[in-house]
Each structure stands twice: as structure tokens, then as C-alpha cells.
Design a protein around this motif. Sequence first.
Motif, PDB file in Angstrom:
ATOM      1  N   ALA A 151       0.886  -1.408  -0.045  1.00  0.00           N
ATOM      2  CA  ALA A 151       0.169  -0.048  -0.018  1.00  0.00           C
ATOM      3  C   ALA A 151       0.977   1.237   0.044  1.00  0.00           C
ATOM      4  CB  ALA A 151      -1.019  -0.160   1.240  1.00  0.00           C
ATOM      5  N   LEU A 152       1.903   1.445   0.747  1.00  0.00           N
ATOM      6  CA  LEU A 152       2.925   2.517   0.837  1.00  0.00           C
ATOM      7  C   LEU A 152       3.610   2.544  -0.551  1.00  0.00           C
ATOM      8  CD1 LEU A 152       4.273   4.597   2.410  1.00  0.00           C
ATOM      9  CD2 LEU A 152       6.080   2.996   3.099  1.00  0.00           C
ATOM     10  N   ALA A 153       3.972   1.633  -1.043  1.00  0.00           N
ATOM     11  CA  ALA A 153       4.509   1.640  -2.604  1.00  0.00           C
ATOM     12  C   ALA A 153       3.548   2.033  -3.590  1.00  0.00           C
ATOM     13  CB  ALA A 153       5.062   0.471  -2.916  1.00  0.00           C
ATOM     14  N   LEU A 154       2.182   1.548  -3.484  1.00  0.00           N
ATOM     15  CA  LEU A 154       1.291   1.589  -4.491  1.00  0.00           C
ATOM     16  C   LEU A 154       0.685   3.090  -4.323  1.00  0.00           C
ATOM     17  CD1 LEU A 154       0.105  -0.351  -6.380  1.00  0.00           C
ATOM     18  CD2 LEU A 154      -1.812  -0.775  -4.930  1.00  0.00           C
ATOM     19  N   TYR A 155       0.492   3.753  -3.238  1.00  0.00           N
ATOM     20  CA  TYR A 155      -0.253   4.826  -3.044  1.00  0.00           C
ATOM     21  C   TYR A 155       0.543   6.066  -2.701  1.00  0.00           C
ATOM     22  CZ  TYR A 155      -4.037   1.421  -2.990  1.00  0.00           C
ATOM     23  OH  TYR A 155      -4.944   0.706  -3.205  1.00  0.00           O
ATOM     24  N   GLY A 156       1.920   5.936  -2.812  1.00  0.00           N
ATOM     25  CA  GLY A 156       3.095   7.075  -2.636  1.00  0.00           C
ATOM     26  C   GLY A 156       4.001   7.153  -3.687  1.00  0.00           C
ATOM     27  N   GLY A 157       4.139   6.114  -4.477  1.00  0.00           N
ATOM     28  CA  GLY A 157       4.783   6.274  -5.647  1.00  0.00           C
ATOM     29  C   GLY A 157       6.281   6.368  -5.519  1.00  0.00           C
ATOM     30  N   ALA A 158       6.858   5.837  -4.179  1.00  0.00           N
ATOM     31  CA  ALA A 158       8.174   5.822  -3.795  1.00  0.00           C
ATOM     32  C   ALA A 158       9.015   4.630  -4.195  1.00  0.00           C
ATOM     33  CB  ALA A 158       8.436   6.010  -2.558  1.00  0.00           C
ATOM     34  N   ARG A 159      10.446   4.767  -4.294  1.00  0.00           N
ATOM     35  CA  ARG A 159      11.317   3.863  -4.946  1.00  0.00           C
ATOM     36  C   ARG A 159      11.468   2.925  -3.557  1.00  0.00           C
ATOM     37  NH1 ARG A 159      13.108   8.358  -7.509  1.00  0.00           N
ATOM     38  NH2 ARG A 159      13.509   8.305  -9.847  1.00  0.00           N
ATOM     39  N   ILE A 160      12.236   1.574  -3.769  1.00  0.00           N
ATOM     40  CA  ILE A 160      12.222   0.660  -2.661  1.00  0.00           C
ATOM     41  C   ILE A 160      13.222   1.049  -1.637  1.00  0.00           C
ATOM     42  CG2 ILE A 160      14.104  -0.524  -4.084  1.00  0.00           C
ATOM     43  CD1 ILE A 160      12.967  -3.138  -2.680  1.00  0.00           C
ATOM     44  N   ALA A 161      14.362   1.867  -1.988  1.00  0.00           N
ATOM     45  CA  ALA A 161      15.147   2.264  -1.360  1.00  0.00           C
ATOM     46  C   ALA A 161      14.540   3.433  -0.298  1.00  0.00           C
ATOM     47  CB  ALA A 161      16.404   2.993  -1.768  1.00  0.00           C
ATOM     48  N   LYS A 214      12.437  -7.646   9.647  1.00  0.00           N
ATOM     49  CA  LYS A 214      12.678  -8.559   9.181  1.00  0.00           C
ATOM     50  C   LYS A 214      12.174  -9.727   9.886  1.00  0.00           C
ATOM     51  CE  LYS A 214      17.221  -8.212   9.467  1.00  0.00           C
ATOM     52  NZ  LYS A 214      18.453  -8.413   9.325  1.00  0.00           N
ATOM     53  N   ALA A 215      12.495 -10.886  10.048  1.00  0.00           N
ATOM     54  CA  ALA A 215      11.963 -12.237  10.661  1.00  0.00           C
ATOM     55  C   ALA A 215      12.395 -12.088  12.109  1.00  0.00           C
ATOM     56  CB  ALA A 215      12.221 -13.524  10.159  1.00  0.00           C
ATOM     57  N   ASP A 216      13.695 -11.503  12.304  1.00  0.00           N
ATOM     58  CA  ASP A 216      14.294 -11.492  13.631  1.00  0.00           C
ATOM     59  C   ASP A 216      14.153  -9.980  14.191  1.00  0.00           C
ATOM     60  OD1 ASP A 216      15.939  -9.844  12.233  1.00  0.00           O
ATOM     61  OD2 ASP A 216      17.750 -10.806  12.557  1.00  0.00           O
ATOM     62  N   GLY A 217      13.145  -9.248  13.606  1.00  0.00           N
ATOM     63  CA  GLY A 217      12.877  -8.273  14.323  1.00  0.00           C
ATOM     64  C   GLY A 217      13.728  -6.814  13.755  1.00  0.00           C
ATOM     65  N   GLY A 218      14.918  -7.194  12.893  1.00  0.00           N
ATOM     66  CA  GLY A 218      15.817  -5.981  12.475  1.00  0.00           C
ATOM     67  C   GLY A 218      14.871  -5.341  11.338  1.00  0.00           C
ATOM     68  N   PRO A 219      15.626  -4.417  11.060  1.00  0.00           N
ATOM     69  CA  PRO A 219      14.746  -3.496   9.678  1.00  0.00           C
ATOM     70  C   PRO A 219      14.868  -4.276   8.630  1.00  0.00           C
ATOM     71  CG  PRO A 219      16.703  -2.000  11.059  1.00  0.00           C
ATOM     72  CD  PRO A 219      16.578  -3.451  11.556  1.00  0.00           C
ATOM     73  N   ALA A 220      13.847  -4.292   7.837  1.00  0.00           N
ATOM     74  CA  ALA A 220      13.679  -5.036   6.667  1.00  0.00           C
ATOM     75  C   ALA A 220      14.771  -4.550   5.646  1.00  0.00           C
ATOM     76  CB  ALA A 220      12.256  -4.852   6.010  1.00  0.00           C
ATOM     77  N   THR A 221      15.251  -5.334   4.597  1.00  0.00           N
ATOM     78  CA  THR A 221      16.211  -5.037   3.796  1.00  0.00           C
ATOM     79  C   THR A 221      15.707  -5.327   2.210  1.00  0.00           C
ATOM     80  OG1 THR A 221      16.985  -7.115   3.633  1.00  0.00           O
ATOM     81  CG2 THR A 221      18.100  -5.876   5.258  1.00  0.00           C
ATOM     82  N   GLU A 222      16.135  -4.844   1.358  1.00  0.00           N
ATOM     83  CA  GLU A 222      15.714  -5.004  -0.068  1.00  0.00           C
ATOM     84  C   GLU A 222      15.446  -6.455  -0.364  1.00  0.00           C
ATOM     85  OE1 GLU A 222      17.503  -2.878  -3.076  1.00  0.00           O
ATOM     86  OE2 GLU A 222      17.552  -1.026  -2.260  1.00  0.00           O
ATOM     87  N   HIS A 223      16.509  -7.421   0.305  1.00  0.00           N
ATOM     88  CA  HIS A 223      16.597  -8.709  -0.174  1.00  0.00           C
ATOM     89  C   HIS A 223      15.257  -9.338   0.441  1.00  0.00           C
ATOM     90  CE1 HIS A 223      18.017 -12.875  -0.465  1.00  0.00           C
ATOM     91  NE2 HIS A 223      17.706 -13.073   0.734  1.00  0.00           N
ATOM     92  N   VAL A 224      14.776  -8.983   1.580  1.00  0.00           N
ATOM     93  CA  VAL A 224      13.453  -9.368   2.250  1.00  0.00           C
ATOM     94  C   VAL A 224      12.228  -8.885   1.320  1.00  0.00           C
ATOM     95  CG1 VAL A 224      11.932  -8.820   4.225  1.00  0.00           C
ATOM     96  CG2 VAL A 224      14.421  -9.352   4.689  1.00  0.00           C
ATOM     97  N   VAL A 225      12.347  -7.665   0.712  1.00  0.00           N
ATOM     98  CA  VAL A 225      11.312  -7.305   0.156  1.00  0.00           C
ATOM     99  C   VAL A 225      11.261  -8.018  -1.247  1.00  0.00           C
ATOM    100  CG1 VAL A 225      10.300  -5.431  -1.300  1.00  0.00           C
ATOM    101  CG2 VAL A 225      11.238  -4.852   0.956  1.00  0.00           C
ATOM    102  N   TRP A 269       9.459 -11.119  -0.741  1.00  0.00           N
ATOM    103  CA  TRP A 269       8.042 -11.135  -0.657  1.00  0.00           C
ATOM    104  C   TRP A 269       7.615 -10.989  -2.122  1.00  0.00           C
ATOM    105  CZ3 TRP A 269       7.752  -6.263   3.047  1.00  0.00           C
ATOM    106  CH2 TRP A 269       8.222  -6.455   4.465  1.00  0.00           C
ATOM    107  N   MET A 270       8.446 -10.191  -3.108  1.00  0.00           N
ATOM    108  CA  MET A 270       7.716  -9.933  -4.340  1.00  0.00           C
ATOM    109  C   MET A 270       7.801 -11.119  -5.387  1.00  0.00           C
ATOM    110  SD  MET A 270       9.430  -6.186  -5.220  1.00  0.00           S
ATOM    111  CE  MET A 270       8.537  -4.696  -4.442  1.00  0.00           C
ATOM    112  N   ASP A 271       8.730 -11.979  -4.799  1.00  0.00           N
ATOM    113  CA  ASP A 271       8.738 -13.388  -5.685  1.00  0.00           C
ATOM    114  C   ASP A 271       7.318 -13.939  -5.396  1.00  0.00           C
ATOM    115  OD1 ASP A 271      11.127 -13.234  -6.665  1.00  0.00           O
ATOM    116  OD2 ASP A 271      12.404 -14.154  -5.012  1.00  0.00           O
ATOM    117  N   LYS A 272       6.788 -13.970  -4.093  1.00  0.00           N
ATOM    118  CA  LYS A 272       5.549 -14.620  -3.801  1.00  0.00           C
ATOM    119  C   LYS A 272       4.579 -13.801  -4.546  1.00  0.00           C
ATOM    120  CE  LYS A 272       7.343 -15.769   0.846  1.00  0.00           C
ATOM    121  NZ  LYS A 272       7.143 -15.714   2.108  1.00  0.00           N
ATOM    122  N   TRP A 273       4.575 -12.435  -4.665  1.00  0.00           N
ATOM    123  CA  TRP A 273       3.335 -11.747  -5.138  1.00  0.00           C
ATOM    124  C   TRP A 273       3.366 -12.213  -6.791  1.00  0.00           C
ATOM    125  CZ3 TRP A 273       4.941  -6.246  -3.620  1.00  0.00           C
ATOM    126  CH2 TRP A 273       4.845  -6.002  -2.464  1.00  0.00           C
TER     127      TRP A 273
END
Length: 340
Positions: free
Chosen positions: A165-175, A253-264, A267-271
Amino acid sequence: MVGRATYKKTITDEDTIEKISKENKKLINLFIKEKSRSCSDKTIAVYKSELNIFFCWNALYNENTYFPDIKKYELSDFFDFLVNELKIQGKRFSHYRSVLSSFSDIYIKFLDEERPTFKNIINTIIEPIPKDDVREKTVLEDEDVEKLFDTFKNENRTQEACFFALALYGGARIAELLQYKVSMIDENRTAYGGVMLQSTEKLRTKGRGKQGKVMYKYIIKDLFLPYFKAWIKEREEKIKELGIEDHGYLFLKADGGPATEHVVRRWMDKWTEIIGKPCYAHMCRHYYVTMLMMKYKLNKDFVTSTVGWSSDLTNIYCDAEDSDMEWEDAQRLAEMLKNN
């Protein structure tokens, strides 16, 4: 799994990088040191990667020749190697030309006394190749968006729904999306007549300089907030469950750390599997702009302003912030959202 086909062959590994001559390593370090003053860490990482490829090729196939002594035909051989062996396409080919040209300039700037006759010949002898699109462009349809949101809801993937939703309704880049902290979203901090949320802090966006372009980001309030509120509640529970100190970043991330591009990207592979189309972050940026301009028939200048692009039509003499102006399009968007 449906994916965007990308050929990948590598010639860089620790052993090969170690074979790069000391003299060339010194030049690499000089270049990186000089560029680090004005370029972002991400840009520096790209420079390192591409210089490693060039100098690994030089070590493997060109007798580890000292850079200023590399001959014209040998440089041509490298670019042939890029095209024929590494399958490099137009845009990246041009970037290699730019990097090696800049590398030549740094050598001239600091070490011209070594080789007084050395010249930057990269762009003279290496002609660019067409910048063809090599990946299939994904056009998100409304049906795709609905299917993803329905899947997220049914499978309790609240964080992914919020990110989408943040990506879709804000038009921001992944970084930019990964820079968001919880504190940057305040439903009372609005702009453009109240239809947009404005980040409480400026984010680093793509641009020249060490920090890039720093600016506020905007999100369509009513479309984004429901997903944000659902995730914030779950996020708080997850932080407590993990027993860790809250770093404040919105996505985890799964361990609670900040999500990274690798994590995202995982997700997108699943999408991709869900909608049967290659998914990547930039598709949301296209959807955002297309939605506002085609579905809601909003003015191009309004859309340009919300995403922070430059525009030839912007009045450079106006001291008011764009978000403070009375935009008819903001009112139109608010009315259309009510009627959805």
C-alpha cells in the motif's frame, strides 16, 4: 514461478579479486576515496562492483596490465566480453563506459606525472550500443491489486499489505520505502488540502551528492491508512514477542531487525506467483502515476508535485510549498475517494 528473465554470469570471486595487481588496487582505492566524498554509499558499492569486474577481466585475460598501459584494442576486447560473455545490455554498457571514463579522469587528475601522455580515450573508442529494454515490463491492473490485497488479508500477511500500500499509494522507490520509520507516519500531518499524508521527516531520494535529494514524501491518506494501522498493531506485538529494542523502522525482518531489499524481493517473488506477472517495486510507481492521471484524470503538474519530480511548468519564483497550494486536483481526488 514467473520471473523477469535475466542472464547472469560472474567472473568475480575472492580468489580472482586477490589476483588484481597491487598497482591497480591502489588506483581503485584512489578512485573510491575520491568518489566517496560526493557519492552515496549505494553508488560507491556499484562502482566497486563494476571496477572489480573490469580488473578481474584484466587479471584473467589481459595479463594484469597496469590501467594506464592498457591498449585501445584491449579496452575494446573488454567491452566485447561484456556484451558477448556477460550479456550486458545498453544501459549497463553505457554505465561501464561512464565508470571507466571517470576512472581515467581520476588517474589524470592525480597521477598524470606517471604517464604524461595518458589520455581519457574511453568514450572516443567505445561507441554506445542501443539501450534496449531487456526485461518484460509489468503493468499492474486493478484486478492484480485486488488479488494481492485479498491474498494478504486471507493469509494474514499484514506487513506485506502495508508495504504494498505504501508503494502503491505513494509512488516511492524501494530504497525510500525502507527508510520509513513508524514516527514518519502521522495521520494529522497532511498536505494538498488534507488528501495526502506528508512524512514527518524528509527522506533521501535518488539524486546527486552523498545524501541524494532529501525531500518530504506524500501518500494518499485514505487509501493507505487502513493498512498502516493494521500493521502497526501487529508490529508492536511482534516487537514485544521477540523481546528486542524497537529500532523504529516501519518494516521488519523475521528477527525483528529493519527490513532490507533482500527481504522485500522475497516478498515480491511470492507476489509474482499470486498474480502470474513479474513483480518488482517500480511497478507500483507506474501504477500510482497511471491511477492518478488516467483513472482519476488528475493534472500532470499535480501528480508530478506529489512524487517530487522536476517539471518545466513549475513556477520557480513561487516561495510557497506545493503542498500548501489550493489544488483543484486535491479536491477532486478527495471527492472521488469518497465515492469509491
